[in-house]
Design a protein around this motif. Structure first.
Motif, PDB file in Angstrom:
ATOM      1  N   PHE A 597       0.826  -1.205   0.000  1.00 21.44           N
ATOM      2  CA  PHE A 597       0.000   0.000   0.000  1.00 21.44           C
ATOM      3  C   PHE A 597       0.863   1.260   0.000  1.00 21.44           C
ATOM      4  N   LEU A 598       1.963   1.231   0.762  1.00 21.00           N
ATOM      5  CA  LEU A 598       2.837   2.396   0.829  1.00 21.00           C
ATOM      6  C   LEU A 598       3.647   2.575  -0.449  1.00 21.00           C
ATOM      7  N   VAL A 599       4.296   1.509  -0.905  1.00 20.00           N
ATOM      8  CA  VAL A 599       5.231   1.636  -2.017  1.00 20.00           C
ATOM      9  C   VAL A 599       4.510   1.902  -3.340  1.00 20.00           C
ATOM     10  N   THR A 600       3.318   1.316  -3.537  1.00 21.24           N
ATOM     11  CA  THR A 600       2.580   1.631  -4.761  1.00 21.24           C
ATOM     12  C   THR A 600       2.200   3.108  -4.794  1.00 21.24           C
ATOM     13  N   ARG A 601       1.929   3.692  -3.618  1.00 15.92           N
ATOM     14  CA  ARG A 601       1.652   5.138  -3.577  1.00 15.92           C
ATOM     15  C   ARG A 601       2.916   5.933  -3.868  1.00 15.92           C
ATOM     16  N   VAL A 602       4.066   5.466  -3.375  1.00  7.75           N
ATOM     17  CA  VAL A 602       5.327   6.135  -3.691  1.00  7.75           C
ATOM     18  C   VAL A 602       5.558   6.118  -5.192  1.00  7.75           C
ATOM     19  N   ARG A 603       5.350   4.975  -5.818  1.00 10.56           N
ATOM     20  CA  ARG A 603       5.566   4.864  -7.269  1.00 10.56           C
ATOM     21  C   ARG A 603       4.611   5.781  -8.036  1.00 10.56           C
ATOM     22  N   GLU A 604       3.377   5.850  -7.577  1.00 13.24           N
ATOM     23  CA  GLU A 604       2.389   6.705  -8.250  1.00 13.24           C
ATOM     24  C   GLU A 604       2.793   8.178  -8.186  1.00 13.24           C
ATOM     25  N   ASP A 605       3.201   8.641  -7.002  1.00  7.52           N
ATOM     26  CA  ASP A 605       3.554  10.048  -6.830  1.00  7.52           C
ATOM     27  C   ASP A 605       4.938  10.384  -7.367  1.00  7.52           C
ATOM     28  N   ALA A 606       5.799   9.365  -7.521  1.00 11.89           N
ATOM     29  CA  ALA A 606       7.164   9.622  -7.996  1.00 11.89           C
ATOM     30  C   ALA A 606       7.178  10.190  -9.407  1.00 11.89           C
ATOM     31  N   ARG A 607       6.147   9.929 -10.182  1.00 10.54           N
ATOM     32  CA  ARG A 607       6.103  10.428 -11.560  1.00 10.54           C
ATOM     33  C   ARG A 607       6.060  11.950 -11.616  1.00 10.54           C
ATOM     34  N   THR A 608       5.538  12.574 -10.592  1.00 10.47           N
ATOM     35  CA  THR A 608       5.439  14.036 -10.575  1.00 10.47           C
ATOM     36  C   THR A 608       6.318  14.688  -9.519  1.00 10.47           C
ATOM     37  N   LEU A 609       6.643  13.933  -8.475  1.00 15.33           N
ATOM     38  CA  LEU A 609       7.377  14.537  -7.363  1.00 15.33           C
ATOM     39  C   LEU A 609       8.811  14.048  -7.224  1.00 15.33           C
ATOM     40  N   GLY A 610       9.147  12.937  -7.878  1.00 12.38           N
ATOM     41  CA  GLY A 610      10.432  12.316  -7.627  1.00 12.38           C
ATOM     42  C   GLY A 610      10.324  11.340  -6.463  1.00 12.38           C
ATOM     43  N   THR A 611      11.195  10.342  -6.441  1.00 15.17           N
ATOM     44  CA  THR A 611      11.043   9.259  -5.477  1.00 15.17           C
ATOM     45  C   THR A 611      11.181   9.732  -4.038  1.00 15.17           C
ATOM     46  N   ARG A 612      12.178  10.562  -3.759  1.00 10.51           N
ATOM     47  CA  ARG A 612      12.397  10.955  -2.370  1.00 10.51           C
ATOM     48  C   ARG A 612      11.250  11.805  -1.834  1.00 10.51           C
ATOM     49  N   ARG A 613      10.799  12.767  -2.643  1.00  9.63           N
ATOM     50  CA  ARG A 613       9.659  13.571  -2.211  1.00  9.63           C
ATOM     51  C   ARG A 613       8.401  12.704  -2.118  1.00  9.63           C
ATOM     52  N   ALA A 614       8.261  11.745  -3.048  1.00 10.75           N
ATOM     53  CA  ALA A 614       7.085  10.879  -3.053  1.00 10.75           C
ATOM     54  C   ALA A 614       7.045   9.978  -1.826  1.00 10.75           C
ATOM     55  N   ALA A 615       8.224   9.564  -1.342  1.00 11.19           N
ATOM     56  CA  ALA A 615       8.250   8.729  -0.143  1.00 11.19           C
ATOM     57  C   ALA A 615       7.660   9.474   1.049  1.00 11.19           C
ATOM     58  N   ARG A 616       7.918  10.759   1.131  1.00  6.85           N
ATOM     59  CA  ARG A 616       7.384  11.547   2.240  1.00  6.85           C
ATOM     60  C   ARG A 616       5.892  11.812   2.067  1.00  6.85           C
ATOM     61  N   THR A 617       5.489  12.136   0.849  1.00  4.22           N
ATOM     62  CA  THR A 617       4.061  12.397   0.642  1.00  4.22           C
ATOM     63  C   THR A 617       3.237  11.117   0.781  1.00  4.22           C
ATOM     64  N   ALA A 618       3.809   9.980   0.360  1.00  5.39           N
ATOM     65  CA  ALA A 618       3.091   8.709   0.483  1.00  5.39           C
ATOM     66  C   ALA A 618       2.900   8.340   1.948  1.00  5.39           C
ATOM     67  N   LEU A 619       3.909   8.614   2.776  1.00  3.59           N
ATOM     68  CA  LEU A 619       3.766   8.349   4.200  1.00  3.59           C
ATOM     69  C   LEU A 619       2.643   9.194   4.792  1.00  3.59           C
ATOM     70  N   THR A 620       2.585  10.464   4.391  1.00  3.98           N
ATOM     71  CA  THR A 620       1.517  11.340   4.871  1.00  3.98           C
ATOM     72  C   THR A 620       0.158  10.868   4.371  1.00  3.98           C
ATOM     73  N   ALA A 621       0.097  10.487   3.097  1.00  4.15           N
ATOM     74  CA  ALA A 621      -1.182  10.123   2.492  1.00  4.15           C
ATOM     75  C   ALA A 621      -1.727   8.808   3.022  1.00  4.15           C
ATOM     76  N   THR A 622      -0.833   7.878   3.340  1.00  5.74           N
ATOM     77  CA  THR A 622      -1.299   6.539   3.735  1.00  5.74           C
ATOM     78  C   THR A 622      -1.152   6.264   5.223  1.00  5.74           C
ATOM     79  N   GLY A 623      -0.483   7.161   5.954  1.00  5.39           N
ATOM     80  CA  GLY A 623      -0.190   6.886   7.357  1.00  5.39           C
ATOM     81  C   GLY A 623      -1.413   6.581   8.189  1.00  5.39           C
ATOM     82  N   GLY A 624      -2.438   7.425   8.073  1.00  3.95           N
ATOM     83  CA  GLY A 624      -3.631   7.234   8.884  1.00  3.95           C
ATOM     84  C   GLY A 624      -4.389   5.974   8.544  1.00  3.95           C
ATOM     85  N   VAL A 625      -4.611   5.746   7.250  1.00  5.76           N
ATOM     86  CA  VAL A 625      -5.441   4.602   6.854  1.00  5.76           C
ATOM     87  C   VAL A 625      -4.718   3.283   7.102  1.00  5.76           C
TER      88      VAL A 625
END
Length: 705
Positions: A597-625
């Motif tokens: 669930f986390l890494v697929t979100r990282v891959r999705e966001d990496a296309r626009t944000l880059g992997t490192r930025r996407a790792a942080r946004t994915a943690l924020t986006a998926t942390g609660g759920v």
């Protein structure tokens, strides 16, 4: 993605949603009727647990021709602290006569026999299992207890005459009563799920819709398992039944949480709930499907096990996971779009209004990890490795009869009384079958084995002979298992005897050996299978290896902590022989879920944000759920502690602790730190998903689910 786009319009459509609801309604009518009959096909006798090719299994089969395979001894004990009186002996003799009138009693009742210290009496009654297996034994033991209760006061007073039924039949009776608490397990699990969902969503309707969907999935899964057991030879027992309930509730509710989170996110950007659901399904269905496939594949690999109980559990639980997956991608979306935004009352998501920012804590955590990712992942890995050292304290060589229960049932108390007044092995002998023409040498070989006290009268039929051998040690003890090994070595050496050793102790030994073999064979295959599924899903060689490494560390840490807790806090004597394998399959498969669930979100966001930025946004986006999903899954497994069985308490604790460890530490800290440290190399050898530097949106708003 195009396939998902086409499919998502069906349960999310204005007409398709009603069609899906109608189909599920039609499916649930027969499913509810068949699910209630699952108990009819459960096999709870030894054959349902024994390794198929074990020597003790062969003894059961050969003893059938001698008429001795379908009986189980019940050991009836009377004790009085001040010594057995003549009146007590008269009562015990009257009981022995009355026992003979019980329908399931086979052969002559032996005893009562006085103990050497004169403080106890022992009577041995052979009971026929019959077609009802354990359930039939339970009824027979109840009948014996009713007879004895009329003549004894249960030892309630210091000078009272105690009465207990123990031995294999007594253990079977207490076990079936313990498993009978499975009905309350379903209720407790449902309550746990509803409470966590209420705390998560502050809405009465979302928990209700989730519960309806999970309940429907469980009914269909149990109906399917019933049909396979009745017509396809699938072996299921009560252990499989209660694990199926917990797994369907936990996994399906996790999928519901992910779907609802995506749906709420899309409702803020789309006015039409049908369009919002279609997009939510397109975005989350691949991850949910990969998760279900991983868990189902791991469970199906249990069919490679030698233990019948483990082998049958795999397909049954895989069916439960797959039905839960299907329900959450069809029935749940249809229910949500039919209810519309009202499903979120009183906190309805409004079109054009961003969802409340519930991810601040995850944003701050991501920022903290980003400062020193390498230090954090190395430190976390070392800490998990240190916790895993506790595995050396784990004793997974089976539990004695008196160690099976969390309380003090009649069997356990009776065993203690027997051990205090009689030879430990009395009433539960080894069974040795051999060719009749080798009876003399086999008898001599058995008599020379250390730990064998006495041999019973042989039974001769059709060129085969059956010996019984009383042991000096408790039949469920490790000393008795060593005696079995010595006895097998002795009788196997008799030329032309074709001798085999079976009985309760031999079954325990064969179960332990088969479990060790299953661990060695299945664990590597599960790891390889999960690795391949991750490689296909993520199209990367690096990411699957990193994720597998994290879940193995998490498994080791959970097992290590559990071993110490069992020994020093709960004071359990050990674990069931199949315990490590089941914990491994559940924790690795379910732990990979959250990483997916986390890494697929990282891959999705990496296309626009880059992997490192996407790792942080994915943690924020998926942390609660994901945290909510972990709490639900941990809560459902923890509910297993409601069963008065050590195996259930140990499995529930370890999986619950492992899921929480994986959710709160491994996924949020270790995996995020690895992604930040690895950067674009995470996706090697696939082409980089990194956007041009100028196109990266460092100020993109974080989408909070």
């Amino acid at each position: 993605m195009n396939g998902w786009a086409s499919w998502a319009t069906v349960p999310a459509g204005r007409r398709g949603s009603w069609a899906v609801l109608a189909l599920w309604a039609l499916l649930l009518v027969p499913a509810l009727l068949l699910a209630g009959r699952l108990g009819e096909v459960e096999q709870n006798d030894n054959a349902a647990w024994l390794p198929g090719g074990a020597e003790s299994t062969a003894v059961v089969e050969r003893a059938a021709a001698l008429g001795a395979a379908d009986t189980v001894p019940a050991i009836v004990l009377y004790d009085r602290p001040t010594g057995i009186t003549s009146a007590d002996l008269t009562k015990a003799r009257a009981d022995a006569t009355a026992f003979g009138s019980v329908e399931a009693v086979v052969g002559a009742v032996r005893g009562p026999v006085a103990s050497p210290d004169g403080k106890a009496l022992q009577t041995v009654v052979q009971l026929r299992k019959g077609k009802d297996g354990w359930e039939g034994l339970g009824h027979s033991v109840d009948a014996l207890t009713a007879i004895g209760a009329a003549h004894a006061d249960g030892g309630a007073h210091s000078d009272g005459l105690g009465f207990h039924v123990t031995g294999p039949a007594g253990y079977a009776s207490d076990s079936i009563k313990a498993f009978g608490a499975g009905g309350s397990l379903t209720t407790i699990t449902a309550v746990v799920v509803v409470l966590i969902l209420l705390l998560t969503y502050r809405s009465p309707w979302l928990p209700l819709l989730s519960l309806v969907t999970v309940g429907g999935a469980l009914a269909v899964a149990e109906a399917a398992v019933f049909l396979l057991a009745r017509y396809a030879g699938l072996v299921v027992n009560k252990q499989t039944g209660f694990i199926l309930v917990v797994l369907v509730f936990g996994a399906a509710t996790d999928y519901a949480l992910l779907l609802i989170a995506r749906y709420r996110e899309e409702l803020a950007t789309r006015q039409d709930p049908h369009e919002a659901m279609a997009r939510a399904l397109r975005r989350c269905a691949p991850a949910i499907t990969a998760s279900a496939a991983t868990v189902a594949a791991g469970l199906l690999l249990l069919t490679l096990a030698e233990l019948n109980s483990t082998r049958g559990m795999g397909p049954a639980c895989a069916i439960g996971v797959l039905v839960g997956w299907l329900a959450m991608l069809t029935l749940m979306p249809a229910l949500l779009v039919v209810c519309g935004r009202r499903a979120f009352w009183p906190r309805r998501p409004e079109y054009g209004v961003a969802a409340p920012d519930g991810g601040r804590i995850w944003t701050r955590l991501g920022d903290a990890i980003a400062r020193r990712p390498r230090t954090l992942w190395i430190g976390t890995a070392l800490a998990l490795g240190a916790l895993a050292l506790g595995c050396f304290a784990l004793r997974a060589d089976g539990l004695a009869d008196t160690e099976q229960f969390t309380g003090h049932p009649q069997t356990a108390v009776g065993k203690q009384i027997q051990a205090a007044h009689f030879p430990a092995g009395a009433g539960d002998p080894l069974y040795v079958v051999a060719r009749a023409d080798a009876a003399g040498p086999v008898r001599t070989a058995l008599a020379s084995v250390p730990g064998v006290l006495a041999l019973g009268e042989p039974l001769l039929t059709n060129g085969q002979i059956l010996f019984t051998a009383e042991l000096s040690a408790d039949p469920s003890s490790r000393d008795a298992m060593r005696t079995v090994s010595l006895a097998r070595t002795a009788v196997h050496a008799v030329p032309g005897a074709d001798a085999l050793v079976g009985g309760t102790t031999a079954i325990a030994l064969d179960t332990r050996d088969a479990a060790s073999r299953d661990d060695a064979v299945i664990i590597p295959v599960v790891l390889l299978t999960v690795l391949l599924i991750l490689a296909v899903l993520l199209r990367s060689a690096v990411t699957p290896l990193l994720l597998i490494g994290t879940v193995v560390l998490s498994f080791g840490a959970a097992l290590g902590v559990s071993a110490l807790v069992f020994r020093h806090l709960f004071h359990f004597a050990g674990t069931d022989a199949s315990f490590p394998l089941l914990v491994f399959v559940f924790l690795v498969a379910l732990g990979v879920d959250y990483n997916i669930f986390l890494v697929t979100r990282v891959r999705e966001d990496a296309r626009t944000l880059g992997t490192r930025r996407a790792a942080r946004t994915a943690l924020t986006a998926t942390g609660g759920v994901i945290t909510s999903a972990g709490l639900v899954l941990a809560g459902t497994f923890a509910a297993m502690a409601s069963l008065p069985l050590v195996f259930a308490a140990e499995l529930g604790f370890t999986v619950a602790f492992g899921v929480l460890l994986d959710t709160l530490l491994v996924r949020s800290v270790l995996v995020t730190a690895l992604a930040l440290d690895t950067g674009p190399r995470l996706w090697w050898p696939a082409r980089s998903t990194e956007p041009p530097t100028s196109a990266r949106s460092e100020t993109s708003p974080l989408r909070v689910t």
